[in-house]
Design a protein around this motif. Structure first.
Motif, PDB file in Angstrom:
ATOM      1  N   PHE A   1       0.872  -1.044   0.116  1.00  0.00           N
ATOM      2  CA  PHE A   1       0.585   0.249  -0.031  1.00  0.00           C
ATOM      3  C   PHE A   1       1.152   1.476  -0.253  1.00  0.00           C
ATOM      4  N   ARG A   2       2.220   1.664   0.764  1.00  0.00           N
ATOM      5  CA  ARG A   2       2.787   2.592   0.810  1.00  0.00           C
ATOM      6  C   ARG A   2       3.538   2.245  -0.786  1.00  0.00           C
ATOM      7  N   ALA A   3       3.749   1.769  -1.128  1.00  0.00           N
ATOM      8  CA  ALA A   3       4.975   1.982  -2.156  1.00  0.00           C
ATOM      9  C   ALA A   3       4.280   1.975  -2.775  1.00  0.00           C
ATOM     10  N   ALA A   4       2.709   1.919  -3.306  1.00  0.00           N
ATOM     11  CA  ALA A   4       1.190   2.960  -4.482  1.00  0.00           C
ATOM     12  C   ALA A   4       1.289   3.722  -4.382  1.00  0.00           C
ATOM     13  N   GLY A   5       1.823   4.299  -3.328  1.00  0.00           N
ATOM     14  CA  GLY A   5       1.443   5.844  -3.032  1.00  0.00           C
ATOM     15  C   GLY A   5       0.462   6.235  -1.336  1.00  0.00           C
ATOM     16  N   GLY A   6       0.128   5.106  -0.994  1.00  0.00           N
ATOM     17  CA  GLY A   6      -0.844   5.440   0.261  1.00  0.00           C
ATOM     18  C   GLY A   6       0.318   5.318   1.166  1.00  0.00           C
ATOM     19  N   ASP A   7      -0.779   6.779   2.007  1.00  0.00           N
ATOM     20  CA  ASP A   7      -0.325   7.475   3.053  1.00  0.00           C
ATOM     21  C   ASP A   7       0.065   6.711   4.144  1.00  0.00           C
ATOM     22  N   TYR A   8       0.766   7.179   5.140  1.00  0.00           N
ATOM     23  CA  TYR A   8       1.737   6.770   6.453  1.00  0.00           C
ATOM     24  C   TYR A   8       0.538   5.665   7.216  1.00  0.00           C
ATOM     25  N   ILE A   9       0.826   3.999   8.020  1.00  0.00           N
ATOM     26  CA  ILE A   9       0.324   3.568   8.720  1.00  0.00           C
ATOM     27  C   ILE A   9       1.316   2.788   9.562  1.00  0.00           C
ATOM     28  N   ASP A  10       1.226   2.533  10.646  1.00  0.00           N
ATOM     29  CA  ASP A  10       1.857   2.142  11.615  1.00  0.00           C
ATOM     30  C   ASP A  10       1.332   0.771  12.002  1.00  0.00           C
ATOM     31  N   VAL A  11       1.812   0.495  12.261  1.00  0.00           N
ATOM     32  CA  VAL A  11       0.898  -1.690  12.798  1.00  0.00           C
ATOM     33  C   VAL A  11       1.723  -1.851  14.157  1.00  0.00           C
ATOM     34  N   HIS A  12       1.226  -2.402  14.944  1.00  0.00           N
ATOM     35  CA  HIS A  12       1.601  -4.096  16.259  1.00  0.00           C
ATOM     36  C   HIS A  12       1.361  -4.622  16.242  1.00  0.00           C
ATOM     37  N   ASP A  13       1.660  -5.514  16.444  1.00  0.00           N
ATOM     38  CA  ASP A  13       0.992  -6.682  16.808  1.00  0.00           C
ATOM     39  C   ASP A  13       0.912  -6.669  18.357  1.00  0.00           C
ATOM     40  N   ILE A  14      -0.052  -6.408  19.039  1.00  0.00           N
ATOM     41  CA  ILE A  14      -0.344  -6.442  20.472  1.00  0.00           C
ATOM     42  C   ILE A  14      -1.297  -7.936  21.796  1.00  0.00           C
ATOM     43  N   THR A  15      -0.461  -9.173  20.417  1.00  0.00           N
ATOM     44  CA  THR A  15      -1.159 -10.016  20.597  1.00  0.00           C
ATOM     45  C   THR A  15      -1.360 -10.229  21.925  1.00  0.00           C
ATOM     46  N   THR A  16       0.348 -10.214  23.105  1.00  0.00           N
ATOM     47  CA  THR A  16       0.961 -10.340  24.263  1.00  0.00           C
ATOM     48  C   THR A  16       0.329  -9.018  25.458  1.00  0.00           C
ATOM     49  N   GLN A  17      -0.227  -7.847  24.897  1.00  0.00           N
ATOM     50  CA  GLN A  17      -0.735  -7.139  25.987  1.00  0.00           C
ATOM     51  C   GLN A  17      -1.951  -6.510  25.805  1.00  0.00           C
ATOM     52  N   TRP A  18      -2.641  -7.911  25.432  1.00  0.00           N
ATOM     53  CA  TRP A  18      -4.030  -8.006  25.763  1.00  0.00           C
ATOM     54  C   TRP A  18      -4.948  -9.145  26.753  1.00  0.00           C
ATOM     55  N   GLY A  19      -4.730  -8.899  27.930  1.00  0.00           N
ATOM     56  CA  GLY A  19      -5.855 -10.074  27.427  1.00  0.00           C
ATOM     57  C   GLY A  19      -7.522 -10.298  27.396  1.00  0.00           C
ATOM     58  N   VAL A  20      -7.904 -11.392  27.196  1.00  0.00           N
ATOM     59  CA  VAL A  20      -9.264 -11.608  26.691  1.00  0.00           C
ATOM     60  C   VAL A  20     -10.787 -12.678  27.267  1.00  0.00           C
ATOM     61  N   PHE A  21     -11.410 -12.278  28.299  1.00  0.00           N
ATOM     62  CA  PHE A  21     -12.657 -13.290  28.472  1.00  0.00           C
ATOM     63  C   PHE A  21     -13.226 -12.697  27.910  1.00  0.00           C
ATOM     64  N   ALA A  22     -13.893 -14.203  27.632  1.00  0.00           N
ATOM     65  CA  ALA A  22     -15.163 -14.200  26.802  1.00  0.00           C
ATOM     66  C   ALA A  22     -16.055 -14.319  27.471  1.00  0.00           C
ATOM     67  N   LEU A  23     -17.258 -13.396  28.270  1.00  0.00           N
ATOM     68  CA  LEU A  23     -18.122 -13.308  29.277  1.00  0.00           C
ATOM     69  C   LEU A  23     -19.343 -13.609  27.642  1.00  0.00           C
ATOM     70  N   ALA A  24     -20.468 -15.380  28.149  1.00  0.00           N
ATOM     71  CA  ALA A  24     -21.344 -15.544  27.461  1.00  0.00           C
ATOM     72  C   ALA A  24     -22.570 -16.595  28.283  1.00  0.00           C
ATOM     73  N   GLY A  25     -23.908 -15.534  28.048  1.00  0.00           N
ATOM     74  CA  GLY A  25     -25.101 -16.651  28.601  1.00  0.00           C
ATOM     75  C   GLY A  25     -25.860 -15.335  29.162  1.00  0.00           C
ATOM     76  N   PRO A  26     -27.499 -16.154  29.380  1.00  0.00           N
ATOM     77  CA  PRO A  26     -28.300 -15.327  29.755  1.00  0.00           C
ATOM     78  C   PRO A  26     -27.720 -14.256  31.080  1.00  0.00           C
ATOM     79  N   ASN A  27     -26.967 -15.019  31.864  1.00  0.00           N
ATOM     80  CA  ASN A  27     -26.594 -13.737  33.291  1.00  0.00           C
ATOM     81  C   ASN A  27     -26.219 -12.974  32.802  1.00  0.00           C
ATOM     82  N   ALA A  28     -25.062 -13.325  31.836  1.00  0.00           N
ATOM     83  CA  ALA A  28     -23.571 -12.377  31.422  1.00  0.00           C
ATOM     84  C   ALA A  28     -23.956 -10.854  31.839  1.00  0.00           C
ATOM     85  N   ARG A  29     -24.916 -10.399  31.721  1.00  0.00           N
ATOM     86  CA  ARG A  29     -25.263  -8.823  32.241  1.00  0.00           C
ATOM     87  C   ARG A  29     -25.119  -8.439  33.322  1.00  0.00           C
TER      88      ARG A  29
END
Length: 833
Positions: free
Chosen positions: A583-611
């Protein structure tokens, strides 16, 4: 000697020669260089077996192509490749082993691999020299057999030369340099001195637009030259050749046919005839890895000392199976290096981080895989994609976390597991735990039984809290294992009360900058979400098939949080970063990309009583409304506070229930986990693993990358029309439209056997004819029966179509369900409160 070519193949074993042959046949000017002689690596001492048996869909296709291809070489080249089509007999001493063969049968049927099942009497009647008293049956491939590795390599080499390939021996590669348009490969001509192969004085450069490395045991040297990691490290494999067996000689003299290749999987060995005697090849325990830091310069077509004590048990079981060999002496022995990878599958595809650099490394069954690898890799290189999804073999399935010691331990484990029962729910223990989320110990205390995904420990299910160490191993099965009841209870909890899933392994990228919006708009096929909202979308290959699935969270006008599958972090990162570069080589504007996988934990809370659970711990001026539909609608994200933890909450649930993904600073995972549990149990909260989640997502017809989604199907074939915006231009759009609809993804409800669920490998049939295949399978707690997803002919994708699914060699009734058969209106997900 040529110095400019379209493609340069490095390595003159069976794999490299096949790649060169198929590239030239596809129209590319190709050259191959080999540092010694053709077949000088593992090829020369390989036993030459051609085992079609494989649980991996892509590898099964590769092996089948090889077997079919090798049969054509003599007519093309005039050279006999030494293919003995004697068949391949896999014996079973247990019902579990027969269950394995029945599951394999499903994979074989979907790939068009012919096979037969034999009972004990049929085996004994055909091959009376065998002791069959403890066998329950066998799987037989009559079209299989063995081949002479050197002969088949030389036949492919002659075919390659006839097509125009230049093959140069005694050429060592010393360096690679990418100019932006081609590789400049520094090489040295090798010379013989006193039996040693040494670098000579002649040095030069080869210019190639593309390079393929097929360097076998020298993969670690290749990795160093390229500055990447390649987890292909050899392990010792030994086999012995007996003197002629009088009973066998007499059997053949009476006009009887040659025995098939015999595999006693439960005894951990293979056997085939060899000049009136037998070749015995065991896959014993404790075979060591070798050359983890590179092959010594002094090691050429050499071998290691034989370690007979290590294979004593296998030798005795050989005598048990073929009693006539008890008095037969040993004629020869071989103990040489065979390359392995941590999961046993080769590394085939683009090298991580590099342009136009392709790997064909890590072949433990190199002769069987050589022909097919050349064919499908050439398709990837010349046409953009292969006709089958090759992602399961992609070199980037291992990330930068992979180390030499990890590869050594896993490769040694993989070697000794060649003949171990390959349960679909198998989890191997070497090099674990390695990557753990902060709540690993807390989950273990709750009875978590873990699987390893991309190095991460991830709960598969929660068994008894006091379960013994071998509980998970003993729970495995080709039917409903001992874990099934626990996964069922977890799935029911999500449907009835609430469940929490640790999804920390999710891949996460931050994409931001003035060019981010324009880039992502073309990179993905769906509309981009508004600020504060999310969208499910797909990045396509140039061939119009599905390359990556993303949940895109729009944090700001030009800032996006991308979530993708946890098993594919390096795979996704490589594609994303290279696409940004383009994209940049074709003339696109600047983009910053970071792999932040290990910086964020994730819990998926689901079910009728989740709220209700979150309401007790959320900190807000108006806690009663902060989680309601007005302030926090479905498919949106909000920054909230749960206790003292800042949370990027995303209102989406892969299980199809009211739910949130709670993305949080990983260092606060333990705090947040304990906080949720402090109020959750009174609301019926249960910890939930990946297996229950897999069942639940099928009840909602949610496609999974690596199963329903891959590089052999377009989003439209996957039935994802609502996530494709045809009003805009995006990568792969025209190719997707040109492809049309070859097959269609459907959800099936199945009236299957009482004790077995589909695994996602089964054939779908109609009137006894194969019309499709499952890509996922499991059990539905909502419908009380088996469920599966897969692809069928487009004319059979209508809701209500009655089909069959083949499970344990029997066809079971199945019906095409509406998309999202559980709660098709999404009322449960959207519920207010």
């Amino acid at each position: 000697m040529k110095t400019h070519v379209k493609a340069l193949v490095v390595g003159g074993g069976a794999v490299g020669v096949s790649v060169a042959y198929h590239l030239q046949k596809a129209g590319w000017d190709t050259m191959l260089v080999e540092r010694d002689e053709l077949t000088a690596g593992s090829t020369w001492h390989a036993a030459g077996l051609l085992p079609l048996f494989n649980m991996n869909y892509a590898t099964t296709h590769i092996h089948k192509y090889s077997v079919d291809f090798y049969k054509t070489l003599e007519a093309e080249t005039g050279l006999n490749a030494g293919f003995a089509i004697v068949g391949n007999l896999r014996m079973a001493q247990t019902k579990d082993r027969m269950d394995e063969y029945m599951l394999y049968s499903s994979v074989a049927e979907t790939a068009g691999v012919y096979h037969e099942f034999l009972n004990q009497k049929e085996i004994k009647d055909r091959w009376p020299l065998m002791n069959c008293e403890d066998l329950v049956g066998a799987l037989f491939h009559p079209q299989d057999g063995y081949i002479n590795p050197a002969d088949v390599t030389q036949a492919m080499a002659k075919g390659a030369r006839q097509l125009g390939v230049t093959i140069e021996r005694k050429i060592q590669v010393d360096g690679y340099r990418w100019t932006g348009s081609e590789w400049i490969v520094s090489v040295t001509r090798m010379v013989e001195k006193g039996g040693m192969l040494l670098p000579g004085e002649e040095k030069f450069e080869i210019h190639a637009e593309h390079v393929v490395t097929a360097t076998g045991n020298h993969a670690q040297r290749t990795a160093k030259l390229l500055g990447i990691k390649i987890p292909a490290i050899p392990v010792e494999h030994q086999y012995i050749v007996t003197e002629p067996d009088p009973a066998l000689v007499k059997w053949r003299a009476e006009g009887n046919p040659e025995h098939p290749v015999l595999r006693d999987s439960d005894a951990l060995w293979y056997v085939r005839e060899e000049r009136g005697g037998w070749i015995l090849g065991p896959y014993e325990r404790n075979a060591p890895a070798r050359f983890q830091y590179g092959v010594p310069d002094s090691f050429r077509a050499d071998l290691f000392p034989l370690d007979l004590e290590r294979i004593e048990n296998e030798y005795m079981s050989f005598i048990h199976r073929l009693p006539s060999v008890e008095t037969v002496g040993l004629k020869d022995d071989f103990n040489g290096p065979i390359c392995y990878t941590p999961d046993g599958n080769p590394l085939v595809g683009p090298a991580p981080g590099l342009r136009n650099m392709w790997l064909a490394e890590g072949f433990s069954f190199g002769i069987t895989a050589a022909g097919g690898t050349g064919y499908y890799l050439a398709q990837m290189m010349t046409a953009g994609e292969a006709e089958i999804d090759m992602a399961s073999l992609d070199p980037k399935r291992y990330g930068s976390w992979m180390t030499t010691d990890y590869a050594v331990k896993k490769n040694e484990e993989c070697y000794e597991h060649v003949f171990i029962l390959h349960h679909p729910d198998e989890e191997r223990g070497a090099a674990r735990p390695l990557r753990t989320a902060p709540n690993y110990d807390a989950q273990k205390a709750l009875g978590a039984q873990f699987g390893q995904v991309n190095g991460w420990e991830r709960p598969n299910y929660y068994g008894p809290k006091d379960a013994p160490a071998h509980f998970d191993h003993d729970s495995r099965s080709f039917r409903r294992g001992g874990w099934w009841q626990y996964a069922k209870a977890e799935a029911e909890a999500v449907r009835d009360t609430a469940g929490i899933i640790d999804a920390t392994a999710f891949t996460k990228h931050l994409v931001r900058g003035p060019g981010a919006t324009a880039f992502l708009d073309h990179f993905t096929c769906n509309k981009l979400p508004k600020v504060g909202r999310i969208n499910l979308t797909y990045a396509l290959t140039d061939a119009g098939t599905t390359r990556t699935e993303y949940t895109i969270v729009r944090l700001a006008e030009n800032e996006y949080y991308l979530i993708s599958a946890g098993a594919w972090t390096a795979y996704d990162a490589d594609f994303l970063l290279k696409s940004v570069e383009d994209f940049r080589a074709a003339g696109g504007d600047y983009i910053d990309v970071h792999d932040i996988t290990t910086q964020w934990g994730v819990f998926a809370l689901a079910g009728p009583n989740a709220r209700a659970i979150l309401k007790e711990i959320v900190k807000d001026a108006e806690p009663d409304t902060v989680l309601g539909n007005k302030r926090f609608p479905w498919l949106s994200y909000r920054d909230i506070e749960l206790g003292m933890c800042p949370v990027r909450a995303v209102r989406v649930a892969y299980t199809g229930e009211l739910g949130w993904e709670l993305h949080h600073p990983v260092e606060m995972s333990r705090y947040l986990w304990n906080l949720i549990w402090s109020v959750g149990e009174k609301h019926g909260l249960k910890p939930v693993g990946a297996r229950a989640q897999n069942w639940l997502r099928q009840e909602k017809s949610y496609r999974a990358f690596g199963s329903e989604l891959g590089r052999d199907a377009t989003p439209l074939e996957a039935g994802l029309d609502r996530f494709v915006d045809l009003e805009k231009d995006f990568r792969g759009k025209q190719a997707m439209l040109d492809t049309g609809i070859r097959a269609k993804c459907v959800t099936l409800l199945i009236d299957g056997p009482e004790d077995t669920d589909p695994w996602g490998k089964e054939a779908i049939t109609l009137n006894g004819e194969k019309v499709g295949r499952l890509t996922s399978g499991g059990y539905s707690v909502a419908f009380g029966k088996q469920i599966g997803m897969g692809y069928v002919r487009p004319d059979l994708a209508e809701v209500g179509t009655k089909l069959k699914v083949k499970i344990r060699l029997q066809e079971w009734d199945a019906v095409v369900a509406e998309d999202s058969p559980h709660d098709p209106s999404n009322a449960r997900i959207r519920i207010d409160g």
